[in-house]
Enzyme design. Structure first.
Site, mmCIF file in Angstrom:
data_model
loop_
_atom_site.group_PDB
_atom_site.id
_atom_site.type_symbol
_atom_site.label_atom_id
_atom_site.label_comp_id
_atom_site.label_asym_id
_atom_site.label_seq_id
_atom_site.Cartn_x
_atom_site.Cartn_y
_atom_site.Cartn_z
ATOM 1 N N LYS A 63 0.916 -1.058 0.049
ATOM 2 C CA LYS A 63 -0.006 0.134 -0.121
ATOM 3 C C LYS A 63 0.996 1.219 0.079
ATOM 4 O O LYS A 63 1.946 1.204 0.377
ATOM 5 C CB LYS A 63 -0.880 -0.119 1.199
ATOM 6 C CG LYS A 63 -0.118 0.173 2.458
ATOM 7 C CD LYS A 63 -1.062 -0.197 3.733
ATOM 8 C CE LYS A 63 -0.294 0.088 4.874
ATOM 9 N NZ LYS A 63 -0.865 -0.680 6.256
ATOM 10 N N ARG A 77 -10.639 -0.324 14.445
ATOM 11 C CA ARG A 77 -10.724 0.392 13.115
ATOM 12 C C ARG A 77 -11.597 -0.286 12.203
ATOM 13 O O ARG A 77 -13.156 -0.084 12.418
ATOM 14 C CB ARG A 77 -9.331 0.394 12.683
ATOM 15 C CG ARG A 77 -8.963 1.366 11.479
ATOM 16 C CD ARG A 77 -7.443 1.655 11.085
ATOM 17 N NE ARG A 77 -6.957 0.338 10.636
ATOM 18 C CZ ARG A 77 -5.786 0.274 10.052
ATOM 19 N NH1 ARG A 77 -4.701 1.305 10.082
ATOM 20 N NH2 ARG A 77 -5.266 -1.026 9.777
ATOM 21 N N TYR A 79 15.292 30.580 7.437
ATOM 22 C CA TYR A 79 14.182 31.404 7.780
ATOM 23 C C TYR A 79 14.244 31.282 9.446
ATOM 24 O O TYR A 79 14.551 30.360 10.101
ATOM 25 C CB TYR A 79 12.987 30.486 7.556
ATOM 26 C CG TYR A 79 12.661 30.667 6.028
ATOM 27 C CD1 TYR A 79 12.203 31.935 5.490
ATOM 28 C CD2 TYR A 79 12.530 29.651 5.284
ATOM 29 C CE1 TYR A 79 11.959 32.036 4.125
ATOM 30 C CE2 TYR A 79 12.280 29.653 3.962
ATOM 31 C CZ TYR A 79 11.907 30.892 3.338
ATOM 32 O OH TYR A 79 11.547 30.829 2.111
ATOM 33 N N MET A 100 11.442 24.637 1.963
ATOM 34 C CA MET A 100 10.373 23.855 1.036
ATOM 35 C C MET A 100 11.499 22.994 -0.017
ATOM 36 O O MET A 100 11.080 21.768 -0.117
ATOM 37 C CB MET A 100 9.680 24.668 0.197
ATOM 38 C CG MET A 100 8.383 23.800 -0.704
ATOM 39 S SD MET A 100 7.281 24.839 -1.800
ATOM 40 C CE MET A 100 6.395 25.413 -0.253
HETATM 41 C C1 LIG Z 1 -0.319 -1.789 6.889
HETATM 42 C C2 LIG Z 1 -0.778 -2.999 7.280
HETATM 43 C C3 LIG Z 1 0.068 -4.220 7.458
HETATM 44 C C4 LIG Z 1 1.488 -4.234 7.577
HETATM 45 O O1 LIG Z 1 1.925 -3.231 8.780
HETATM 46 P P1 LIG Z 1 3.488 -3.487 9.290
HETATM 47 O O2 LIG Z 1 3.529 -2.780 10.459
HETATM 48 O O3 LIG Z 1 4.085 -2.519 8.105
HETATM 49 O O4 LIG Z 1 3.984 -4.734 9.259
HETATM 50 C C5 LIG Z 1 -0.550 -5.296 7.738
HETATM 51 N N1 LIG Z 1 -1.976 -5.563 7.707
HETATM 52 C C6 LIG Z 1 -2.719 -4.428 7.552
HETATM 53 C C7 LIG Z 1 -4.241 -4.501 7.711
HETATM 54 C C8 LIG Z 1 -2.190 -2.980 7.462
HETATM 55 O O5 LIG Z 1 -3.027 -1.827 7.273
#
Ligand SMILES: *Cc1c(COP(=O)(O)O)cnc(C)c1O
Length: 389
Positions: A39, A137, A272, A320
């Site tokens: 992801k 979540r 800055y 930046m």
């Molecule tokens: C991002 C994620 C992972 C991986 O998490 P890490 O801490 O990088 O190993 C695994 N399962 C879900 C559902 C995630 O959102």
């Protein structure tokens, strides 16, 4: 492309990625599948090339956060199974099926929606049921009083027309935290997950093909949670203390080079706000790496970068597009010299700690104007410019 390479770039070491993959496979054993979490553009490393590398190495599954990320992989030739961890609007179900993408289902309403779409299309969508065992979540709630209603909902998702429940998974909240409380919490989550699996399997009269829950922390610390598949992200990319303990290598080396060198007298305010004032004659380098490239401004005047003559302190506020580093006494480091921001020499974990964050945020922050340069067998095999041209 070439012109941007002399600015700031991210080297992605695919040999390190393959090494990490193999090491993790050794640890989990041959009966456990490996899902690579790619992801967020593979945590900033470039999802397509990372996915190609994992596919070739023999990984079983990939996970992304959205259908756009899944489509990027499919349209670039990735054939292996892909799981979308987040929600997909029901209007996209046809595309999920057409491109053979697996969808997480996290509640009754979504199961019903997806099933209705599948019935309309006369087709089947592959799903993994998401269980909320304490991350709070996404996922079917099943703790305490919610247990039986949760089981009922998940069993329903498994039997609704048009849905093929290939897998079931949950996510740990504190598996990478130290201490007894975290260990207890993780064990409780896992124990609940097992009870849920048993409950749903009993209710529907068949077993899930793929049960998975182990993220980075659990892959390192809790082998009993492996079940059919592990799901690490950070560990695969070689960051964090567990990666170090396993002999894994950081995949990304973020590099820049010195664009200007100037010598200031003592008493000169830098950048800055003038938060840094030279205390002696100072040889200051400007690097074309600023917060728009991913250099967190909270690191201003607090971190150091790696040069061929050792570490150089970053001075003054990070801008930046640029930042200043102290090259006093480092005469060999001059205009054009390469600087490692983080990577094999400058530890990303230490830099993240200084910024009060986690390494995930630093690699994800590397912005699209930083080209990714992919290295295999010590040679550059591909350069990816993320800007549209
Ligand atoms: C991002 C994620 C992972 C991986 O998490 P890490 O801490 O990088 O190993 C695994 N399962 C879900 C559902 C995630 O959102």
């Amino acid at each position: 492309m070439e012109s941007t390479l002399v600015r700031t770039w991210a080297e992605i070491d695919l040999d390190a990625l393959t090494h990490n993959y193999k090491k993790i496979c050794e640890k989990i054993g041959k009966d456990v599948k490996f899902l690579g979490v790619v992801k967020a553009d593979a945590y900033g490393h470039g999802a397509v090339v990372v996915a190609e590398t994992l596919e070739k190495a023999g990984a079983a599954y990939l996970a992304v956060s959205s259908i756009d990320e899944a489509m990027e992989l499919r349209l670039n030739g990735i054939k292996m199974p892909i799981l979308i961890l987040g929600h997909t609007p029901k209007e996209q179900v046809e595309r999920l099926i057409k491109y053979d993408i697996t969808q997480a289902v996290s509640c009754e309403a979504k199961a019903l929606e997806y099933s209705a779409e599948c019935e309309k299309l006369g087709k089947t969508l592959k799903i993994h049921i998401k269980v909320d065992t304490g991350m709070s979540r996404l996922g079917y709630i099943c703790a305490g009083d919610y247990f039986s209603i949760g089981i009922g909902g998940m069993a329903n998702a498994c039997t609704l027309p048009g849905l093929d429940a290939e897998g079931i998974f949950t996510h740990f909240a504190v598996s990478d935290e130290e201490g007894e409380a975290a260990e207890e919490y993780t064990k409780k989550q896992f124990e609940l997950f097992m009870r849920v699996i048993n409950g749903v399997e009993e209710a529907v009269g068949r077993r899930f093909k793929i049960r998975h829950c182990a993220n980075t922390g659990a892959t390192y610390k809790y082998p009993e949670t492996y079940l059919d598949m592990v799901r690490p992200g950070l560990l695969l990319y070689g960051y964090g203390e567990y990666a170090k303990k396993m002999g894994l290598e950081p995949v990304m080396s973020l590099k820049t080079n010195v664009s200007t060198v100037k010598i200031y007298p003592a008493g000169t305010a830098i950048s800055y706000g003038g938060i840094y004032v030279t205390d002696k004659q100072t040889r200051m380098g400007v690097i074309p790496y600023g917060y728009a490239d991913g250099f967190l401004r909270s690191l201003s005047n607090k971190c150091s970068l790696y040069t061929e003559e050792g570490s150089a302190e970053q001075r003054g506020k990070i801008c930046m597009d640029m930042a200043m580093i102290d090259l006093t006494g480092k005469e060999k480091v001059d205009v054009g010299s390469e600087i490692e921001i983080f990577g094999k020499h400058n530890d990303i974990d230490a830099m993240a700690a200084i910024a009060g964050t986690i390494p995930y945020e630093l690699t994800c922050a590397v912005s699209k104007r930083v080209p990714r340069v992919y290295i295999k067998n010590g040679e550059v095999i591909e350069k990816e410019l993320m800007l549209r041209m």
